[in-house]
Motif scaffolding. Structure first.
Motif, PDB file in Angstrom:
ATOM      1  N   ARG A  37       0.854  -1.180   0.000  1.00  0.00           N
ATOM      2  CA  ARG A  37       0.000   0.000   0.000  1.00  0.00           C
ATOM      3  C   ARG A  37       0.896   1.237   0.000  1.00  0.00           C
ATOM      4  NH1 ARG A  37      -5.252  -0.841   1.085  1.00  0.00           N
ATOM      5  NH2 ARG A  37      -5.575   1.185   2.085  1.00  0.00           N
ATOM      6  N   ILE A  38       0.717   2.067  -1.034  1.00  0.00           N
ATOM      7  CA  ILE A  38       1.507   3.285  -1.162  1.00  0.00           C
ATOM      8  C   ILE A  38       0.573   4.484  -1.302  1.00  0.00           C
ATOM      9  CG2 ILE A  38       3.432   2.063  -2.237  1.00  0.00           C
ATOM     10  CD1 ILE A  38       2.536   3.203  -4.914  1.00  0.00           C
ATOM     11  N   VAL A  39       1.146   5.675  -1.163  1.00  0.00           N
ATOM     12  CA  VAL A  39       0.363   6.905  -1.230  1.00  0.00           C
ATOM     13  C   VAL A  39       0.255   7.350  -2.683  1.00  0.00           C
ATOM     14  CG1 VAL A  39       0.189   9.307  -0.475  1.00  0.00           C
ATOM     15  CG2 VAL A  39       1.132   7.575   1.063  1.00  0.00           C
ATOM     16  N   VAL A  40      -0.972   7.604  -3.128  1.00  0.00           N
ATOM     17  CA  VAL A  40      -1.229   8.140  -4.463  1.00  0.00           C
ATOM     18  C   VAL A  40      -2.032   9.426  -4.312  1.00  0.00           C
ATOM     19  CG1 VAL A  40      -1.175   5.859  -5.532  1.00  0.00           C
ATOM     20  CG2 VAL A  40      -3.359   6.818  -4.769  1.00  0.00           C
ATOM     21  N   ALA A  41      -2.033  10.236  -5.356  1.00  0.00           N
ATOM     22  CA  ALA A  41      -2.766  11.502  -5.318  1.00  0.00           C
ATOM     23  C   ALA A  41      -4.263  11.249  -5.284  1.00  0.00           C
ATOM     24  CB  ALA A  41      -2.394  12.358  -6.520  1.00  0.00           C
ATOM     25  N   ALA A  42      -4.943  11.934  -4.383  1.00  0.00           N
ATOM     26  CA  ALA A  42      -6.386  11.794  -4.284  1.00  0.00           C
ATOM     27  C   ALA A  42      -7.104  12.648  -5.318  1.00  0.00           C
ATOM     28  CB  ALA A  42      -6.854  12.174  -2.879  1.00  0.00           C
ATOM     29  N   ALA A  43      -6.408  13.634  -5.918  1.00  0.00           N
ATOM     30  CA  ALA A  43      -6.988  14.509  -6.940  1.00  0.00           C
ATOM     31  C   ALA A  43      -5.833  15.086  -7.758  1.00  0.00           C
ATOM     32  CB  ALA A  43      -7.828  15.620  -6.306  1.00  0.00           C
ATOM     33  N   ASP A  44      -6.163  15.776  -8.835  1.00  0.00           N
ATOM     34  CA  ASP A  44      -5.138  16.443  -9.645  1.00  0.00           C
ATOM     35  C   ASP A  44      -4.527  17.585  -8.837  1.00  0.00           C
ATOM     36  OD1 ASP A  44      -5.941  14.714 -11.588  1.00  0.00           O
ATOM     37  OD2 ASP A  44      -7.044  16.212 -12.760  1.00  0.00           O
ATOM     38  N   ALA A  52      -1.247  18.603   1.776  1.00  0.00           N
ATOM     39  CA  ALA A  52      -1.801  18.247   3.079  1.00  0.00           C
ATOM     40  C   ALA A  52      -2.077  16.748   3.068  1.00  0.00           C
ATOM     41  CB  ALA A  52      -3.084  19.039   3.354  1.00  0.00           C
ATOM     42  N   PRO A  53      -2.169  16.114   4.241  1.00  0.00           N
ATOM     43  CA  PRO A  53      -2.386  14.657   4.268  1.00  0.00           C
ATOM     44  C   PRO A  53      -3.631  14.206   3.516  1.00  0.00           C
ATOM     45  CG  PRO A  53      -1.718  15.441   6.427  1.00  0.00           C
ATOM     46  CD  PRO A  53      -1.945  16.669   5.592  1.00  0.00           C
ATOM     47  N   ASP A  54      -4.681  15.051   3.474  1.00  0.00           N
ATOM     48  CA  ASP A  54      -5.898  14.612   2.797  1.00  0.00           C
ATOM     49  C   ASP A  54      -5.792  14.676   1.278  1.00  0.00           C
ATOM     50  OD1 ASP A  54      -5.778  17.336   2.595  1.00  0.00           O
ATOM     51  OD2 ASP A  54      -7.851  17.711   3.212  1.00  0.00           O
ATOM     52  N   MET A  55      -4.661  15.173   0.747  1.00  0.00           N
ATOM     53  CA  MET A  55      -4.465  15.206  -0.705  1.00  0.00           C
ATOM     54  C   MET A  55      -3.930  13.883  -1.236  1.00  0.00           C
ATOM     55  SD  MET A  55      -2.924  18.996  -1.409  1.00  0.00           S
ATOM     56  CE  MET A  55      -3.890  20.469  -1.085  1.00  0.00           C
ATOM     57  N   PRO A  67       7.222   2.060  -7.265  1.00  0.00           N
ATOM     58  CA  PRO A  67       8.079   3.189  -7.674  1.00  0.00           C
ATOM     59  C   PRO A  67       9.140   3.458  -6.614  1.00  0.00           C
ATOM     60  CG  PRO A  67       5.735   3.735  -7.856  1.00  0.00           C
ATOM     61  CD  PRO A  67       5.827   2.458  -7.090  1.00  0.00           C
ATOM     62  N   GLN A  68      10.320   3.863  -7.074  1.00  0.00           N
ATOM     63  CA  GLN A  68      11.406   4.165  -6.147  1.00  0.00           C
ATOM     64  C   GLN A  68      11.059   5.420  -5.342  1.00  0.00           C
ATOM     65  OE1 GLN A  68      15.160   4.669  -8.031  1.00  0.00           O
ATOM     66  NE2 GLN A  68      16.319   4.786  -6.135  1.00  0.00           N
ATOM     67  N   GLY A  69      11.224   5.331  -4.027  1.00  0.00           N
ATOM     68  CA  GLY A  69      10.923   6.467  -3.164  1.00  0.00           C
ATOM     69  C   GLY A  69       9.452   6.638  -2.873  1.00  0.00           C
ATOM     70  N   ALA A  70       8.641   5.589  -3.087  1.00  0.00           N
ATOM     71  CA  ALA A  70       7.206   5.695  -2.837  1.00  0.00           C
ATOM     72  C   ALA A  70       6.948   5.927  -1.350  1.00  0.00           C
ATOM     73  CB  ALA A  70       6.503   4.430  -3.317  1.00  0.00           C
ATOM     74  N   LEU A  71       5.922   6.731  -1.055  1.00  0.00           N
ATOM     75  CA  LEU A  71       5.541   7.024   0.327  1.00  0.00           C
ATOM     76  C   LEU A  71       4.534   6.001   0.812  1.00  0.00           C
ATOM     77  CD1 LEU A  71       5.141  10.905   0.010  1.00  0.00           C
ATOM     78  CD2 LEU A  71       7.180   9.597   0.598  1.00  0.00           C
ATOM     79  N   ARG A  72       4.629   5.644   2.114  1.00  0.00           N
ATOM     80  CA  ARG A  72       3.730   4.643   2.693  1.00  0.00           C
ATOM     81  C   ARG A  72       2.711   5.253   3.651  1.00  0.00           C
ATOM     82  NH1 ARG A  72       5.713  -0.559   1.906  1.00  0.00           N
ATOM     83  NH2 ARG A  72       7.176  -0.514   0.180  1.00  0.00           N
ATOM     84  N   ASP A  73       2.856   6.535   3.990  1.00  0.00           N
ATOM     85  CA  ASP A  73       1.960   7.162   4.960  1.00  0.00           C
ATOM     86  C   ASP A  73       1.529   8.526   4.439  1.00  0.00           C
ATOM     87  OD1 ASP A  73       0.556   8.029   7.126  1.00  0.00           O
ATOM     88  OD2 ASP A  73       2.286   8.228   8.461  1.00  0.00           O
ATOM     89  N   PRO A  74       0.220   8.803   4.309  1.00  0.00           N
ATOM     90  CA  PRO A  74      -0.218  10.122   3.851  1.00  0.00           C
ATOM     91  C   PRO A  74       0.255  11.253   4.738  1.00  0.00           C
ATOM     92  CG  PRO A  74      -2.037   8.540   3.749  1.00  0.00           C
ATOM     93  CD  PRO A  74      -0.909   7.869   4.475  1.00  0.00           C
TER      94      PRO A  74
END
Length: 281
Positions: A37-44, A52-55, A67-74
């Motif tokens: 589970r990685i962080v993806v953009a919630a909108a454009d 912000a975390p909700d983005m 992806p290299q350097g992917a984030l795991r926490d919003p």
């Protein structure tokens, strides 16, 4: 009796079918690589925007293609600034974020060691609005060449800077639009030395932008265009002077000479009184 046997066969077939389905599903699960589970953009989100975390939101992603350097926490997005625009569902990585503590806006887009400088343009200088953020341009200056005298004969146009990145047009830094936009100012990313040259160029002459191919890194080594070079014409080949034809002098034939008399070989002496004479034949 026959019905009982038919029901038994149907029950056995159902049990065997369910067992086959369970075994096949377990086999497929073992063959499928584990996910993450990685962080993806919630909108454009546009570049230069503070996050912000909700983005962001968590999404399942195959472990084999993380992806290299992917984030795991919003929560890691809090206060960070995007260096590039992202679309909804696109993974957010450290490479797409400015260093922690960077303020939002144009300053977050400037490469380390470079500067942003703005030049005034119009619909002609700005390549009819096609010089958009993310494009590369060459900068030309039209001024007077060094030397005595001023005027059109002493004018020169020269490329002074090449492959300069357009950071923003007017107050917009978005790189998603492809339609031309006629604005009155363009912000460019330059080195400190290029900033000095550009500032001098706009004070000594008129600037123009030339849009160039995005993937063409070749330099155009030119000597500049002057009025004499612009209007130069090929000189005609020299023509030899035409002289009047003189009549050839008449050839003088030598006069014919009379043949010499044949020598006389027989002579006779004649005595007449006291006079002597000699006659030859």
């Amino acid at each position: 009796m026959k019905n009982r046997r038919a029901f038994a066969m149907m029950g056995l077939a159902i049990v065997l079918g369910l067992a086959a389905v369970v075994l096949a599903s377990r086999w497929l699960l073992r063959q499928t690589p584990g996910g993450a589970r990685i962080v993806v953009a919630a909108a454009d989100v546009n570049l230069g925007q503070r996050l912000a975390p909700d983005m962001g939101r968590l999404a399942d992603w195959p472990s084999a293609s993380l992806p290299q350097g992917a984030l795991r926490d919003p929560g890691q997005l809090n206060g960070r600034v995007l260096k590039t625009s992202v679309q909804r569902g696109e993974p957010l990585t450290e490479a797409k974020l400015a260093p922690a503590g960077t303020l939002g806006g144009l300053s977050a887009l400037i490469t380390e060691g470079r500067r942003a400088i703005t030049v005034r343009v119009n619909d002609v200088v700005g390549v009819a609005g096609f010089a958009l953020p993310g494009n590369f341009v060459d900068i030309l200056v039209n001024t007077q060449a060094d030397g005595e005298g001023q005027g059109k004969d002493n004018a020169i146009s020269k490329i002074v800077l090449e492959r300069i990145l357009v950071l923003a047009v007017a107050q917009e830094v978005s790189r998603d639009e492809t339609k031309p936009r006629v604005v009155n100012a363009v912000t460019l990313e330059v080195t400190p030395e290029q900033a000095e040259r550009l500032d001098l160029a706009r004070s000594v002459g008129q600037l123009s932008l030339a849009l160039r191919n995005q993937v063409d890194p070749r330099s155009a080594a030119t000597t500049g265009a002057t009025r004499h070079v612009l209007l130069a014409r090929a000189e005609p080949a020299p023509v030899a002077p035409v002289t009047a034809l003189q009549p050839a002098p008449a050839r003088v034939q030598p006069a014919a000479t009379a043949p010499a008399a044949a020598p006389r070989t027989h002579c006779i002496a004649v005595i007449n009184g006291v006079h002597n004479s000699r006659e030859c034949l």
